[in-house]
Enzyme design. Structure first.
Site, mmCIF file in Angstrom:
data_model
loop_
_atom_site.group_PDB
_atom_site.id
_atom_site.type_symbol
_atom_site.label_atom_id
_atom_site.label_comp_id
_atom_site.label_asym_id
_atom_site.label_seq_id
_atom_site.Cartn_x
_atom_site.Cartn_y
_atom_site.Cartn_z
ATOM 1 C CG HIS A 38 26.586 6.323 -25.962
ATOM 2 N ND1 HIS A 38 26.871 7.663 -26.070
ATOM 3 C CD2 HIS A 38 27.464 5.832 -25.047
ATOM 4 C CE1 HIS A 38 27.856 7.965 -25.235
ATOM 5 N NE2 HIS A 38 28.251 6.875 -24.615
ATOM 6 C CG HIS B 184 21.680 3.042 -18.898
ATOM 7 N ND1 HIS B 184 20.502 3.191 -19.584
ATOM 8 C CD2 HIS B 184 22.378 4.192 -19.138
ATOM 9 C CE1 HIS B 184 20.497 4.364 -20.209
ATOM 10 N NE2 HIS B 184 21.624 4.976 -19.963
ATOM 11 C CE1 TYR C 96 30.974 4.719 -21.356
ATOM 12 C CE2 TYR C 96 30.747 4.741 -23.747
ATOM 13 C CZ TYR C 96 30.491 5.313 -22.518
ATOM 14 O OH TYR C 96 29.774 6.485 -22.441
ATOM 15 C CD GLU D 93 25.142 13.089 -19.828
ATOM 16 O OE1 GLU D 93 25.386 12.273 -18.915
ATOM 17 O OE2 GLU D 93 24.102 13.081 -20.508
ATOM 18 C CG ASP E 211 21.993 13.233 -18.462
ATOM 19 O OD1 ASP E 211 22.713 12.575 -17.688
ATOM 20 O OD2 ASP E 211 21.592 12.803 -19.556
ATOM 21 C CD GLU F 219 24.939 11.371 -22.901
ATOM 22 O OE1 GLU F 219 25.264 10.451 -22.141
ATOM 23 O OE2 GLU F 219 23.775 11.816 -22.975
ATOM 24 C CG HIS G 196 19.897 12.568 -24.346
ATOM 25 N ND1 HIS G 196 19.325 13.266 -23.318
ATOM 26 C CD2 HIS G 196 20.937 11.881 -23.787
ATOM 27 C CE1 HIS G 196 19.977 13.007 -22.191
ATOM 28 N NE2 HIS G 196 20.973 12.183 -22.441
ATOM 29 C CG HIS H 286 16.870 9.841 -22.443
ATOM 30 N ND1 HIS H 286 16.886 8.506 -22.148
ATOM 31 C CD2 HIS H 286 18.114 10.293 -22.125
ATOM 32 C CE1 HIS H 286 18.077 8.174 -21.678
ATOM 33 N NE2 HIS H 286 18.833 9.239 -21.656
ATOM 34 C CG ASP I 183 25.077 9.527 -16.433
ATOM 35 O OD1 ASP I 183 24.433 10.535 -16.064
ATOM 36 O OD2 ASP I 183 24.936 8.999 -17.558
ATOM 37 N NE ARG J 218 27.682 8.556 -19.829
ATOM 38 C CZ ARG J 218 27.593 7.309 -19.412
ATOM 39 N NH1 ARG J 218 28.147 6.334 -20.118
ATOM 40 N NH2 ARG J 218 26.942 7.007 -18.303
ATOM 41 C CG ASP K 15 -0.182 -0.107 2.524
ATOM 42 O OD1 ASP K 15 1.052 -0.306 2.470
ATOM 43 O OD2 ASP K 15 -0.804 0.007 3.583
HETATM 44 N N1 GLY Z 1 21.849 9.583 -17.753
HETATM 45 C C1 GLY Z 1 21.372 8.974 -18.912
HETATM 46 C C2 GLY Z 1 22.019 9.511 -20.106
HETATM 47 O O1 GLY Z 1 23.085 10.075 -20.019
HETATM 48 O O2 GLY Z 1 21.502 9.453 -21.183
HETATM 49 MN MN MN Z 2 22.599 11.840 -21.112
HETATM 50 MN MN MN Z 3 23.817 10.926 -18.228
#
Ligand code: GLY
Ligand code: MN
Ligand code: MN
Length: 435
Positions: free
Chosen positions: A347, A240, A385, A404, A268, A381, A351, A358, A257, A402, A36
């Site tokens: 990737h 992720h 890797y 970003e 982000d 970003e 974005h 996103h 991240d 990374r 609940d």
């Molecule tokens: N934190 C998710 C991305 O960088 O897209």
């Molecule tokens: Mn991102």
């Molecule tokens: Mn990110």
């Protein structure tokens, strides 16, 4: 108090675009976490964008054909028994006053009003991203209205996602949004500094997560804008990775991240730094490749450039860099053509960013990559890797990097909303040496 005019202006734009259409929108449902106990409530982004209303149990009708009451907000009524548990609700009059609604009505009456609004509309717009029950209700009502008015030739001709209008509006941020995004960015950048300062060999990934997230909340954010990623060593090569349970080892890098949500707007940010405060030679070499690509892409981001051009630049610089440090072999052109870089960079460069991490808005228009315009906000970003099973030269294995940042396109170029988070090797080493 909210600036109700901002939301009114957005609804006016929507009404102009809908012509004789009507928007019938449901707020996000509450979600059960277990038994609940609910998840913390978070309003649907489109709903919030158009209404500024963040409480659960709401719906609204935005109807340009209703000259007296173009904006009706349906809310939970006063309910003293429940309010003891969940807090006071605004009265209908207060709701109208604070949210600029032409009328505020008990949510129990929503269905009757849907039918009425549909009758004079050429098209129905609704939010299609959650709550199938609501979508079924809209379809059923649409069918009913069409059958009732068929002989007079009326009734809405179709159903469309509200996103088809609102997502492109959301892509260009107004000053109110930019201020909120800067706030989310500042809190998040500060949290990254705190994590760098706190980091010690032998700590756990989740302890850095705790440093970050407690700062988000301490500074008035609602918490993380997405699940925080704190990955050290090989974990940093998992895009992720959200377990965040491992111990931080001497000699490893840690990738964080994580960023705050503030008044429903996301930042982000990713930063990558050495657990022991000092980059090794191999880490430095790889880091410099990512950093110089990232800086070059940011430098290139301005009105008139396409999103794809930024990605192409990023990819070329990363591949050239990977060849230079001995991570890839061959000519950059061949590597890009054969996509053999993909095992180390898999990737896109970035974005859109806004109410959703996103964020909404098309990346392509007429099959062409979108041209950047003032008011757009997006991430840059790049990453490399190299997991321990990749077969890469040993010295690069177990390194994930990374970097970003969040970039706002301005009339003349861009503004980096997250530049307060250190990313130069010298800055990071100096910050981490100060203990
Ligand atoms: N934190 C998710 C991305 O960088 O897209
Ligand atoms: Mn991102
Ligand atoms: Mn990110």
């Amino acid at each position: 108090m909210k600036n109700k005019n901002i939301y009114k202006l957005r609804r006016q734009k929507l009404m102009n675009a809908m012509e004789n259409g009507v928007a019938i929108l449901k707020g996000a449902p509450e979600q059960t976490r277990s038994h609940d106990t609910p998840y913390p409530y978070r309003q649907d982004s489109d709903f919030y964008y158009l209404t500024g209303y963040a409480e659960p149990g709401a719906a609204c009708i935005i109807d340009p054909n209703n000259k007296e009451n173009p904006f009706t907000l349906f809310v939970l009524p006063q309910d003293p028994k429940n309010e003891v548990w969940t807090g006071w609700r605004l009265t209908f009059a207060e709701t109208m006053d604070q949210h600029g609604a032409d009328q505020a009505i008990d949510i129990a009456e929503y269905d009757t009003y849907i039918l009425k609004a549909m009758k004079s509309a050429s098209k129905v717009y609704t939010n299609l991203n959650h709550e199938r029950e609501h979508q079924h209700k809209i379809l059923d009502q649409l069918r009913q209205v069409r059958s009732e008015v068929q002989r007079s030739g009326g009734g809405p001709e179709g159903l469309e996602s509200i996103g088809s209008i609102v997502h492109d509006m959301r892509l260009i941020k107004d000053n109110h949004e930019i201020a909120l995004m800067q706030k989310a960015a500042d809190i998040s950048a500060d949290a990254h500094i705190k994590a760098m300062e706190a980091c010690q060999t032998g700590m756990y990934e989740y302890q850095l997560q705790a440093v970050m997230e407690s700062h988000f909340v301490y500074k008035g954010g609602s918490g993380p804008a997405y699940i925080s990623i704190v990955g050290s060593g090989d974990n940093a090569t998992v895009l992720h990775y959200i377990k965040n349970r491992d111990i931080l080892k001497d000699g490893d890098l840690v990738l964080i991240d994580a960023a705050a949500e503030y008044d429903l707007y996301a930042a982000d940010i990713t930063r990558t730094f050495p657990v022991n405060g000092k980059f090794s030679e191999a880490q430095k070499a790889m880091y410099e490749v990512v950093l110089s690509a990232q800086k070059a892409v940011i430098e290139a981001a301005k009105p008139g450039v396409t999103f794809q051009e930024l990605h192409d630049l990023d990819l070329r610089l990363l591949v050239e860099g990977m060849v230079e440090i001995g991570l890839l072999e061959g000519s950059p052109e061949e590597i890009i053509e054969s996509e053999s870089y993909f095992k180390y960079f898999m990737h896109k460069t970035g974005h859109w960013l806004g109410l959703d991490v996103h964020d909404m808005g098309k990346y392509m228009l007429d099959s062409k990559s979108r041209v950047l315009e003032p008011g757009m906000v997006f991430t840059v970003e790049p990453g490399i890797y190299v997991n321990s099973k990749s077969g890469a030269p040993e010295k690069f294995c177990g390194i994930g990097i990374r970097i970003e940042d969040n970039i706002l396109i301005t009339e003349t170029g861009n503004r980096n909303l997250t530049e307060a988070a250190p990313k130069e090797i010298s800055e990071i080493e100096a910050l981490m040496a100060n203990d």
